[in-house]
Design an enzyme around this catalytic site. Structure first.
Site, PDB file in Angstrom:
ATOM      1  N   HIS A   1       9.109  -3.337   3.722  1.00 59.68           N
ATOM      2  CA  HIS A   1       8.748  -3.588   2.322  1.00 59.68           C
ATOM      3  C   HIS A   1      10.001  -3.951   1.509  1.00 59.68           C
ATOM      4  CE1 HIS A   1       5.525  -0.537   3.476  1.00 59.68           C
ATOM      5  NE2 HIS A   1       4.790  -1.549   3.054  1.00 59.68           N
TER       6      HIS A   1
ATOM      7  N   ARG B   1       2.166   2.891   9.374  1.00 56.36           N
ATOM      8  CA  ARG B   1       1.352   3.613  10.354  1.00 56.36           C
ATOM      9  C   ARG B   1       2.173   4.159  11.523  1.00 56.36           C
ATOM     10  NH1 ARG B   1      -2.740  -0.480   8.835  1.00 56.36           N
ATOM     11  NH2 ARG B   1      -4.552   0.639   8.006  1.00 56.36           N
TER      12      ARG B   1
ATOM     13  N   LEU C   1       6.670   3.326   1.648  1.00 55.62           N
ATOM     14  CA  LEU C   1       7.550   2.174   1.838  1.00 55.62           C
ATOM     15  C   LEU C   1       8.588   2.396   2.930  1.00 55.62           C
ATOM     16  CD1 LEU C   1       8.092   1.334  -1.930  1.00 55.62           C
ATOM     17  CD2 LEU C   1       6.355   0.416  -0.371  1.00 55.62           C
TER      18      LEU C   1
ATOM     19  N   GLU D   1      11.785  -0.143   5.334  1.00 54.46           N
ATOM     20  CA  GLU D   1      12.724  -1.273   5.225  1.00 54.46           C
ATOM     21  C   GLU D   1      12.008  -2.634   5.245  1.00 54.46           C
ATOM     22  OE1 GLU D   1      16.102  -1.705   4.759  1.00 54.46           O
ATOM     23  OE2 GLU D   1      16.085   0.411   4.187  1.00 54.46           O
TER      24      GLU D   1
ATOM     25  N   GLY E   1       4.675 -10.171   4.263  1.00 57.60           N
ATOM     26  CA  GLY E   1       5.429 -10.041   5.512  1.00 57.60           C
ATOM     27  C   GLY E   1       4.780 -10.829   6.646  1.00 57.60           C
TER      28      GLY E   1
ATOM     29  N   MET F   1       0.834  -1.198   0.000  1.00 51.73           N
ATOM     30  CA  MET F   1       0.000   0.000   0.000  1.00 51.73           C
ATOM     31  C   MET F   1       0.874   1.256   0.000  1.00 51.73           C
ATOM     32  SD  MET F   1      -3.416  -0.903   2.117  1.00 51.73           S
ATOM     33  CE  MET F   1      -2.761  -0.623   3.754  1.00 51.73           C
TER      34      MET F   1
HETATM   35  P1  AMP Z   1       1.455  -2.797   3.517  1.00 54.59           P
HETATM   36  O1  AMP Z   1       1.993  -1.772   2.581  1.00 54.59           O
HETATM   37  O2  AMP Z   1       1.433  -2.358   4.936  1.00 54.59           O
HETATM   38  O3  AMP Z   1       0.162  -3.384   3.030  1.00 54.59           O
HETATM   39  O4  AMP Z   1       2.494  -3.990   3.498  1.00 54.59           O
HETATM   40  C1  AMP Z   1       2.864  -4.620   2.284  1.00 54.59           C
HETATM   41  C2  AMP Z   1       3.602  -5.887   2.601  1.00 54.59           C
HETATM   42  O5  AMP Z   1       4.754  -5.582   3.385  1.00 54.59           O
HETATM   43  C3  AMP Z   1       2.752  -6.856   3.436  1.00 54.59           C
HETATM   44  O6  AMP Z   1       2.989  -8.175   2.970  1.00 54.59           O
HETATM   45  C4  AMP Z   1       3.274  -6.651   4.821  1.00 54.59           C
HETATM   46  O7  AMP Z   1       3.129  -7.779   5.658  1.00 54.59           O
HETATM   47  C5  AMP Z   1       4.747  -6.375   4.552  1.00 54.59           C
HETATM   48  N1  AMP Z   1       5.338  -5.678   5.683  1.00 54.59           N
HETATM   49  C6  AMP Z   1       4.879  -4.546   6.288  1.00 54.59           C
HETATM   50  N2  AMP Z   1       5.667  -4.218   7.338  1.00 54.59           N
HETATM   51  C7  AMP Z   1       6.638  -5.164   7.390  1.00 54.59           C
HETATM   52  C8  AMP Z   1       7.754  -5.393   8.268  1.00 54.59           C
HETATM   53  N3  AMP Z   1       8.021  -4.591   9.299  1.00 54.59           N
HETATM   54  N4  AMP Z   1       8.537  -6.466   8.023  1.00 54.59           N
HETATM   55  C9  AMP Z   1       8.272  -7.301   7.000  1.00 54.59           C
HETATM   56  N5  AMP Z   1       7.240  -7.141   6.142  1.00 54.59           N
HETATM   57  C10 AMP Z   1       6.432  -6.097   6.334  1.00 54.59           C
END
Ligand code: AMP
Length: 298
Positions: free
Chosen positions: A39, A189, A35, A37, A149, A32
Site C-alpha cells: 500500500h 491476508r 496497511l 509496504e 496495485g 481496505m
Molecule cells: P487492498 O487493501 O488489499 O484492497 O489493496 C489496496 C490497493 O493496494 C490495491 O490497489 C492493491 O492492488 C494494492 N496492493 C495490495 N498489495 C500490494 C502489493 N503487494 N504490491 C503493490 N500493491 C498492492
C-alpha cells in the site's frame, strides 16, 4: 508539500468539503486498510506525482462473497493512520458501511466480459462490488490520478476499463507488486498464515518465476507451462490450486500459445487462506522482483 496535519474524515459530506478545499492535483489510493509496504508503494508514488494525497480505508462488504472473510478481515485503524501520517498523506477517508451504503442503496456498476475470467469466475459479484465502491470514491474525492496495485491485476484492468468506458476524468496508475524478500507478494491476508503456511506460500511466486523462465527459454505452449507450474505447486502439501492462467495481458483472454505481453496469474489456497499472485511476461522484462527458482527444487 503536505506539511499540514493529516485530516481524517468519516462522512461523504466531510470528504467532499475537504476535497473542495484542496488546490492542485490529487492522487487517491483506495485501500481496505491493514496497511503494508505494498500500500505504501502506492502512497509514495501518489506523493511523487501529485500535490496532495488522499487515501481511503474501507472494508467493502459488497466485494466479499457470503462465505468469504469480510467479518474476519484484519483491521487496525490506529496503526494505519500512523503509517499514513508519516507518509505525508493529507486526507484519509474512513467511512462506515452506512455512509457508503445508506438504507435503500440500490445501484451498482456492472463491469463486462473482463470479469468472466479468473477471479470473476471464482468470486461472482466481486468486481461489481469493487467497481461500485471505486466509482463512489472517485465521485467523492474527484482525484486527478488513482493508484492500484499490479498485485490485483484483474482489478486494475476492471478499473481501467470502467474509467475508459464511463468517461471518468482521471488517470489510473498501476504500481508494481511489492514482495517479501523470499518473493511472497505482500498482502493484508498474509497475516492469516501460520509459520508453516507462510513458508509454503512462497510456492506462488516460485511458480510464476518458473513460467517466466520457460517463456524466456522460448517455450510458447501455455498448457505445458501451466502444467509445470501445477507440478511445482503440487509438491507443496499445504497448497491447493484454484486456477493457473496464462492470458493476454490486456483482454485477459486465455492463451493456448503464449503471445507477449502475457499475464500469468494464479490463485492458490494455503491451508484456509486464499492467495493470488501474477506476473506480466513481456519481451523486455525479467521478473519484477520474483525470486530465482532453485533448480534443485524442480
Ligand atoms: P487492498 O487493501 O488489499 O484492497 O489493496 C489496496 C490497493 O493496494 C490495491 O490497489 C492493491 O492492488 C494494492 N496492493 C495490495 N498489495 C500490494 C502489493 N503487494 N504490491 C503493490 N500493491 C498492492
Amino acid at each position: 508539500m503536505n506539511t499540514a496535519a493529516m485530516r481524517v474524515v468519516q462522512t461523504v459530506t466531510e470528504a467532499r468539503d475537504a476535497r473542495r478545499a484542496i488546490r492542485g492535483s490529487v492522487g487517491l489510493v483506495p485501500t481496505m486498510g491493514y496497511l503494508h509496504e505494498g500500500h505504501l508503494a502506492l502512497v509514495r508514488r501518489a506523493r511523487r506525482e501529485n500535490d496532495f494525497v488522499a487515501v481511503s480505508i474501507f472494508v467493502n462488504p459488497t466485494q466479499f462473497g457470503p462465505n468469504e472473510d469480510f467479518a474476519a478481515y484484519p483491521r487496525d485503524m490506529q496503526r494505519d493512520l500512523a503509517m499514513l501520517e508519516s507518509e505525508g498523506v493529507g486526507l484519509v477517508f474512513t467511512p462506515g458501511v452506512e455512509q457508503m451504503y445508506p438504507k435503500g442503496f440500490d445501484c451498482a456498476i456492472e463491469p463486462g466480459g473482463i470479469t468472466e475470467r479468473l477471479e470473476g469466475v471464482v468470486r461472482p459479484g466481486h468486481f461489481r462490488g469493487v467497481a461500485t465502491i471505486v466509482a463512489k470514491l472517485f465521485h467523492v474525492i474527484a482525484p486527478t490520478r488513482a493508484y492500484f496495485g499490479q498485485k490485483d491485476a484483474q482489478q486494475a484492468r476492471v478499473i481501467q476499463k470502467m474509467v475508459a468506458d464511463l468517461d471518468f476524468d482521471l488517470d489510473v496508475v498501476v504500481v508494481p507488486t511489492v514482495r517479501e524478500a523470499d518473493g511472497l507478494a505482500m498482502s493484508s491476508r498474509n497475516v492469516y498464515l501460520n509459520p508453516e503456511e507462510r513458508q509454503a506460500a512462497v510456492v506462488l511466486s516460485k511458480s510464476l518465476r518458473l513460467a517466466e523462465q520457460r517463456v524466456n527459454e522460448g517455450r510458447r505452449d501455455a498448457a505445458s507451462i501451466r502444467g509445470e507450474m501445477a507440478g511445482l505447486i503440487a509438491r507443496e502439501p499445504l497448497a491447493r490450486i484454484d486456477y493457473i492462467s496464462i492470458a493476454d495481458a490486456a483482454s485477459l483472454a486465455e492463451l493456448s500459445e503464449v503471445r507477449l505481453p502475457a499475464l500469468v496469474s494464479l490463485a492458490v489456497r494455503i491451508g484456509k487462506t486464499r492467495l493470488i499472485d501474477n506476473a506480466v511476461l513481456s519481451a523486455s522484462q525479467n521478473g519484477e522482483g520474483l525470486p530465482q527458482v532453485d533448480q534443485h527444487d524442480e
